[in-house]
Design an enzyme around this catalytic site. Structure first.
Site, PDB file in Angstrom:
ATOM      1  N   ASN A  28     -38.637 -29.581 -17.490  1.00  0.00           N
ATOM      2  CA  ASN A  28     -37.183 -29.850 -18.014  1.00  0.00           C
ATOM      3  C   ASN A  28     -36.298 -28.975 -17.264  1.00  0.00           C
ATOM      4  O   ASN A  28     -35.554 -28.169 -17.543  1.00  0.00           O
ATOM      5  CB  ASN A  28     -37.228 -29.405 -19.505  1.00  0.00           C
ATOM      6  CG  ASN A  28     -35.978 -29.671 -20.114  1.00  0.00           C
ATOM      7  OD1 ASN A  28     -35.334 -30.861 -19.929  1.00  0.00           O
ATOM      8  ND2 ASN A  28     -35.395 -29.054 -21.080  1.00  0.00           N
ATOM      9  N   LEU A  29     -36.379 -29.469 -15.699  1.00  0.00           N
ATOM     10  CA  LEU A  29     -35.846 -28.684 -14.783  1.00  0.00           C
ATOM     11  C   LEU A  29     -34.212 -28.837 -14.739  1.00  0.00           C
ATOM     12  O   LEU A  29     -33.591 -29.686 -15.070  1.00  0.00           O
ATOM     13  CB  LEU A  29     -36.408 -29.216 -13.290  1.00  0.00           C
ATOM     14  CG  LEU A  29     -37.757 -29.285 -13.147  1.00  0.00           C
ATOM     15  CD1 LEU A  29     -38.184 -29.533 -11.974  1.00  0.00           C
ATOM     16  CD2 LEU A  29     -38.525 -27.784 -13.500  1.00  0.00           C
ATOM     17  N   HIS A  30     -33.616 -27.753 -14.421  1.00  0.00           N
ATOM     18  CA  HIS A  30     -32.346 -27.566 -14.396  1.00  0.00           C
ATOM     19  C   HIS A  30     -31.851 -26.881 -13.081  1.00  0.00           C
ATOM     20  O   HIS A  30     -32.770 -26.663 -12.146  1.00  0.00           O
ATOM     21  CB  HIS A  30     -31.646 -26.852 -15.773  1.00  0.00           C
ATOM     22  CG  HIS A  30     -32.356 -25.456 -15.836  1.00  0.00           C
ATOM     23  ND1 HIS A  30     -32.301 -24.421 -14.771  1.00  0.00           N
ATOM     24  CD2 HIS A  30     -32.866 -24.847 -16.795  1.00  0.00           C
ATOM     25  CE1 HIS A  30     -32.788 -23.384 -15.418  1.00  0.00           C
ATOM     26  NE2 HIS A  30     -33.547 -23.652 -16.576  1.00  0.00           N
ATOM     27  N   ASP A  31     -30.611 -26.721 -12.936  1.00  0.00           N
ATOM     28  CA  ASP A  31     -30.259 -26.028 -11.404  1.00  0.00           C
ATOM     29  C   ASP A  31     -30.697 -24.734 -11.169  1.00  0.00           C
ATOM     30  O   ASP A  31     -30.630 -24.383 -10.158  1.00  0.00           O
ATOM     31  CB  ASP A  31     -28.644 -26.050 -11.508  1.00  0.00           C
ATOM     32  CG  ASP A  31     -27.903 -27.444 -11.306  1.00  0.00           C
ATOM     33  OD1 ASP A  31     -28.769 -28.483 -11.047  1.00  0.00           O
ATOM     34  OD2 ASP A  31     -26.732 -27.379 -11.547  1.00  0.00           O
ATOM     35  N   HIS A  33     -33.749 -23.765 -11.563  1.00  0.00           N
ATOM     36  CA  HIS A  33     -35.083 -24.057 -11.105  1.00  0.00           C
ATOM     37  C   HIS A  33     -35.100 -24.527  -9.643  1.00  0.00           C
ATOM     38  O   HIS A  33     -35.797 -24.212  -8.846  1.00  0.00           O
ATOM     39  CB  HIS A  33     -35.831 -25.401 -11.924  1.00  0.00           C
ATOM     40  CG  HIS A  33     -36.353 -24.797 -13.187  1.00  0.00           C
ATOM     41  ND1 HIS A  33     -35.821 -25.451 -14.389  1.00  0.00           N
ATOM     42  CD2 HIS A  33     -37.185 -24.141 -13.922  1.00  0.00           C
ATOM     43  CE1 HIS A  33     -36.332 -24.797 -15.575  1.00  0.00           C
ATOM     44  NE2 HIS A  33     -36.962 -23.990 -14.957  1.00  0.00           N
ATOM     45  N   LYS A 145     -34.749 -14.178 -12.502  1.00  0.00           N
ATOM     46  CA  LYS A 145     -34.462 -12.949 -13.275  1.00  0.00           C
ATOM     47  C   LYS A 145     -34.228 -13.211 -14.548  1.00  0.00           C
ATOM     48  O   LYS A 145     -34.151 -12.190 -15.278  1.00  0.00           O
ATOM     49  CB  LYS A 145     -33.495 -12.167 -12.438  1.00  0.00           C
ATOM     50  CG  LYS A 145     -33.768 -11.487 -11.148  1.00  0.00           C
ATOM     51  CD  LYS A 145     -32.775 -10.807 -10.704  1.00  0.00           C
ATOM     52  CE  LYS A 145     -33.070  -9.919  -9.538  1.00  0.00           C
ATOM     53  NZ  LYS A 145     -31.811  -9.123  -8.723  1.00  0.00           N
ATOM     54  N   LYS A 146     -33.710 -14.485 -15.004  1.00  0.00           N
ATOM     55  CA  LYS A 146     -33.411 -14.644 -16.243  1.00  0.00           C
ATOM     56  C   LYS A 146     -34.461 -14.212 -17.285  1.00  0.00           C
ATOM     57  O   LYS A 146     -34.073 -13.663 -18.388  1.00  0.00           O
ATOM     58  CB  LYS A 146     -32.869 -16.109 -16.721  1.00  0.00           C
ATOM     59  CG  LYS A 146     -32.397 -16.256 -18.027  1.00  0.00           C
ATOM     60  CD  LYS A 146     -32.155 -17.785 -18.280  1.00  0.00           C
ATOM     61  CE  LYS A 146     -33.540 -18.400 -18.730  1.00  0.00           C
ATOM     62  NZ  LYS A 146     -33.782 -18.022 -20.115  1.00  0.00           N
ATOM     63  N   GLN A 150     -40.603 -10.867 -18.029  1.00  0.00           N
ATOM     64  CA  GLN A 150     -41.618 -11.393 -17.597  1.00  0.00           C
ATOM     65  C   GLN A 150     -41.904 -11.366 -16.153  1.00  0.00           C
ATOM     66  O   GLN A 150     -42.925 -11.185 -15.501  1.00  0.00           O
ATOM     67  CB  GLN A 150     -41.383 -13.138 -17.743  1.00  0.00           C
ATOM     68  CG  GLN A 150     -42.196 -14.051 -17.086  1.00  0.00           C
ATOM     69  CD  GLN A 150     -41.901 -15.628 -17.296  1.00  0.00           C
ATOM     70  OE1 GLN A 150     -41.990 -16.132 -18.255  1.00  0.00           O
ATOM     71  NE2 GLN A 150     -41.298 -16.218 -16.251  1.00  0.00           N
ATOM     72  N   ARG A 184     -33.990 -24.527 -23.005  1.00  0.00           N
ATOM     73  CA  ARG A 184     -33.718 -24.568 -24.593  1.00  0.00           C
ATOM     74  C   ARG A 184     -32.117 -24.768 -24.767  1.00  0.00           C
ATOM     75  O   ARG A 184     -32.134 -24.741 -25.820  1.00  0.00           O
ATOM     76  CB  ARG A 184     -34.248 -23.353 -25.011  1.00  0.00           C
ATOM     77  CG  ARG A 184     -35.665 -23.248 -24.880  1.00  0.00           C
ATOM     78  CD  ARG A 184     -36.362 -22.098 -25.894  1.00  0.00           C
ATOM     79  NE  ARG A 184     -38.063 -22.050 -26.213  1.00  0.00           N
ATOM     80  CZ  ARG A 184     -38.865 -21.441 -24.939  1.00  0.00           C
ATOM     81  NH1 ARG A 184     -38.307 -20.832 -24.148  1.00  0.00           N
ATOM     82  NH2 ARG A 184     -40.037 -21.842 -25.483  1.00  0.00           N
TER      83      ARG A 184
END
Length: 275
Positions: A28-31, A33, A145-146, A150, A184
């Site tokens: 579910n890739l976004h910018d 990624h 970093k978001k 993790q 999400r």
């Protein structure tokens, strides 16, 4: 772009590559990624992306079953970004038998912040990432970093297992209104999406206050939590911590980060900002 669904196929391709960078994702890739993919391309001869929705890191009441799976659209985005290889195994390939061995991160790292509210989450993350690192054997691995906690857990894992891999952080990518990009975010209703940037705005307010000399961290955290609650959020935490280990600050000159997690409707959002 070559697409691999088996470990054997991926390893054969890896053997023919030079310096390799791995970007693990759940799809579910976004910018955000794609920014990691481009950063990876600048640090290696060959970029390998992985897409795998990892059951081990989801709790019993979390969104494993409804997590967005958009493989065809993801393939198109990766091809446009110039990614050389995609590793997209199914669950039987990654876990041909129930996983009996796991990575248990240090309790001090995972009993706080997100770990307090998502018990077992980082155990599942560390286990699948170690498995991916062993499969791909990259020279470089990139994580955003978001997911600040993790990133810390995985960096420490790589170091303590003496893996010959450089871990690189990627900066958080944001929408024009400041909302951190996340797979999400698609769960948000239109009204919730309009409200969602408040989280980042409060983090900015805390950052600016600390930089201006306000060291009453508990007051800053409590006031921000109250602001969220007043606008319909259900916050899990807002915490000012040391960047190095995410423990409470001891010295005023410690490099700091403010981290937050809160539910807006049924969607749990996380964000952070280095101070």
């Amino acid at each position: 772009m070559q697409i691999h669904t088996t470990v054997a196929s991926l390893r054969a391709a890896r053997a023919r590559a030079g310096r390799v960078a791995l970007v693990p994702t759940m799809g579910n890739l976004h910018d955000g990624h794609i920014a990691l993919m481009r950063q990876a391309a600048g640090r290696a001869d060959c970029v390998i992306a992985s897409i795998f929705v990892n059951r081990l890191q989801f709790g019993p009441n979390e969104d494993f079953d409804k997590y967005p799976r958009t493989l065809q659209a993801d393939i198109e985005r990766l091809e446009a970004a110039g990614v050389a290889h995609l590793f997209a195994p199914d669950e039987s390939e990654m876990y041909p038998q129930p996983q009996r061995y796991h990575v248990d991160p240090a309790p001090a790292q995972v009993s706080i912040l997100d770990g307090e509210f998502r018990p077992g989450h980082f155990r599942g993350v560390a286990t699948v990432v170690l498995k991916l690192l062993n499969i791909v054997q990259p020279d470089v691995a990139l994580f955003g970093k978001k997911d600040y906690q993790q990133l810390m857990v995985l960096s420490n894992m790589v170091r303590e297992f003496a893996l010959p891999i450089e871990v690189l952080p990627g900066d958080t990518v944001r929408a024009d209104d400041g909302l951190a990009l996340s797979s999400r975010n698609g769960y948000l209703s239109a009204a919730e999406r309009a409200e969602a940037p408040r989280l980042y705005a409060l983090l900015c307010r805390i950052r600016d206050a600390v930089r201006a000399g306000d060291h009453d961290f508990l007051k800053l955290e409590t006031e921000a939590m109250a602001q969220l609650e007043a606008h319909g959020w259900a916050p899990d935490y807002i915490a000012i911590r040391r960047q190095a280990d995410l423990q409470p600050p001891v010295h005023a000159d410690d490099p700091l980060v403010v981290l937050a997690a809160a539910r807006l409707g049924r969607t749990r959002l996380i964000d952070n900002l280095e101070i």
